[in-house]
Design an enzyme around this catalytic site. Structure first.
Site, PDB file in Angstrom:
ATOM      1  N   ASP A  22      39.492  28.669  49.060  1.00  9.76           N
ATOM      2  CA  ASP A  22      40.581  29.618  49.275  1.00  9.76           C
ATOM      3  C   ASP A  22      41.884  28.884  49.613  1.00  9.76           C
ATOM      4  O   ASP A  22      41.858  27.799  50.184  1.00  9.76           O
ATOM      5  CB  ASP A  22      40.196  30.569  50.420  1.00  9.76           C
ATOM      6  CG  ASP A  22      41.025  31.843  50.430  1.00  9.76           C
ATOM      7  OD1 ASP A  22      41.754  32.099  49.452  1.00  9.76           O
ATOM      8  OD2 ASP A  22      40.941  32.586  51.426  1.00  9.76           O
ATOM      9  N   HIS A  39      46.295  27.358  41.374  1.00  7.65           N
ATOM     10  CA  HIS A  39      44.957  27.435  40.768  1.00  7.65           C
ATOM     11  C   HIS A  39      44.674  26.206  39.906  1.00  7.65           C
ATOM     12  O   HIS A  39      43.551  25.701  39.874  1.00  7.65           O
ATOM     13  CB  HIS A  39      44.816  28.702  39.922  1.00  7.65           C
ATOM     14  CG  HIS A  39      44.898  29.969  40.726  1.00  7.65           C
ATOM     15  ND1 HIS A  39      44.205  30.146  41.898  1.00  7.65           N
ATOM     16  CD2 HIS A  39      45.605  31.123  40.536  1.00  7.65           C
ATOM     17  CE1 HIS A  39      44.465  31.356  42.388  1.00  7.65           C
ATOM     18  NE2 HIS A  39      45.316  31.960  41.584  1.00  7.65           N
ATOM     19  N   LEU A 133      22.866  16.864  40.158  1.00  4.46           N
ATOM     20  CA  LEU A 133      23.517  17.955  40.907  1.00  4.46           C
ATOM     21  C   LEU A 133      23.465  19.278  40.140  1.00  4.46           C
ATOM     22  O   LEU A 133      23.753  19.326  38.945  1.00  4.46           O
ATOM     23  CB  LEU A 133      24.991  17.587  41.164  1.00  4.46           C
ATOM     24  CG  LEU A 133      25.830  18.697  41.807  1.00  4.46           C
ATOM     25  CD1 LEU A 133      25.506  18.826  43.292  1.00  4.46           C
ATOM     26  CD2 LEU A 133      27.329  18.433  41.632  1.00  4.46           C
ATOM     27  N   GLU A 209      24.898  27.347  58.326  1.00  7.03           N
ATOM     28  CA  GLU A 209      25.966  26.899  59.240  1.00  7.03           C
ATOM     29  C   GLU A 209      27.317  27.095  58.552  1.00  7.03           C
ATOM     30  O   GLU A 209      27.451  26.815  57.356  1.00  7.03           O
ATOM     31  CB  GLU A 209      25.784  25.412  59.572  1.00  7.03           C
ATOM     32  CG  GLU A 209      24.524  25.106  60.339  1.00  7.03           C
ATOM     33  CD  GLU A 209      24.522  25.723  61.728  1.00  7.03           C
ATOM     34  OE1 GLU A 209      25.589  25.766  62.376  1.00  7.03           O
ATOM     35  OE2 GLU A 209      23.444  26.163  62.171  1.00  7.03           O
TER      36      GLU A 209
END
Ligand code: IPE
Ligand code: IPE
Ligand code: MG
Length: 250
Positions: A22, A39, A133, A209
């Protein structure tokens, strides 16, 4: 400083990290740029953080890139975000193949424009057998929509007889979410200082968390990433138990 090595040397490196990226608009506004410039810069930071995550051995990185509610932004911004998404995936695909990255996506993907769907489907299928990944993009994603879709899917299974009401448990619910093959995040990071979930992974974040940083996403660096992971490494995840139980003292 090599932050990949620094991250690897931490205790308790999370295996699944979810990020609410954000602050692109505010980053641009501070500089008198159009929001779209923020962006664009944000998408460059995605490439950087994906690289660091992969090199540091993180297993899954879920990035909140576009929410269900983001469709209500001005059309010009939505169009620019869709173009950037298409450009990002097209540009990164050869690199994903070289780096063994598997791309997956969660959300109401059918709402994406056809040209993005095509690029996305191609990226997902081309990278499907990669074992490094897992980059998981939340696109046109809303957690309430996801839970609604899970209700519909479970109800259909009950009505066609493939599932009995007595068999419904938390596992059945998890298996009907968009994230069905993905374990819950260990760490959720939100940039730009906002302390809310904005309809992100409401079910999956039950024991995750949270680290909230004031840094705007376009200013997020490997150093800041390392710092959030360091903060996580000091956390004690208790899952309802006592600290003594977790430490094995009783
Ligand atoms: C996050 O940045 C990117 C998307 C939501 C697509 P924002 O565009 O929300 O940036 P701010 O919050 O207005 O600064
Ligand atoms: C959340 O950010 C969605 C993404 C980062 C993609 P928003 O900027 O849309 O969230 P709100 O509106 O501030 O809660
Ligand atoms: Mg925002």
């Amino acid at each position: 400083m090599n932050y990949v090595e620094e991250i690897k040397s931490l205790d308790n490196v999370p295996s699944h990290i979810a990020i609410i990226m954000d602050g692109n608009g505010r980053w641009a506004k501070e500089r008198n740029f159009n929001r779209v410039v923020g962006h664009k810069r944000g998408s460059d930071i995605v490439s950087l953080i994906v690289d660091v995550s992969r090199e540091a051995g993180i297993k899954i990185l879920t990035l909140y890139a576009f929410s269900e509610e983001n469709w209500n932004r001005p059309k010009i911004e939505v169009d620019a975000l869709m173009s950037l998404l298409g450009e990002y995936l097209t540009k990164e695909l050869p690199k994903m193949m070289k780096d063994n990255v598997k791309l997956t996506a969660i959300g109401r993907l059918h709402s994406l424009p056809q040209f993005v769907r095509d690029i996305l489907d191609n990226t997902v299928s081309t990278t499907a057998n990669n074992t490094g990944l897992n980059l998981n993009l939340a696109l046109s994603y809303g957690s309430r929509a996801e839970i609604t879709d899970a209700f519909i899917s479970i109800s259909k299974q009950i009505s066609d007889g493939s599932l009995s009401i007595d068999d419904i448990d938390e596992n059945v619910i998890s298996q009907n979410l968009y994230t069905k093959d993905i374990p819950d995040p260990d760490l959720m990071i939100r940039t730009s200082g906002e302390t809310r979930l904005s309809n992100f992974l409401l079910y999956q974040l039950a024991y995750t968390e949270f680290v909230i940083t004031d840094t705007l996403w376009p200013d997020f660096t490997p150093k800041k990433y390392y710092e959030t992971l360091k903060e996580y490494s000091f956390r004690e995840r208790r899952f309802g138990l006592t600290s003594e139980q977790i430490k094995g003292e009783i």
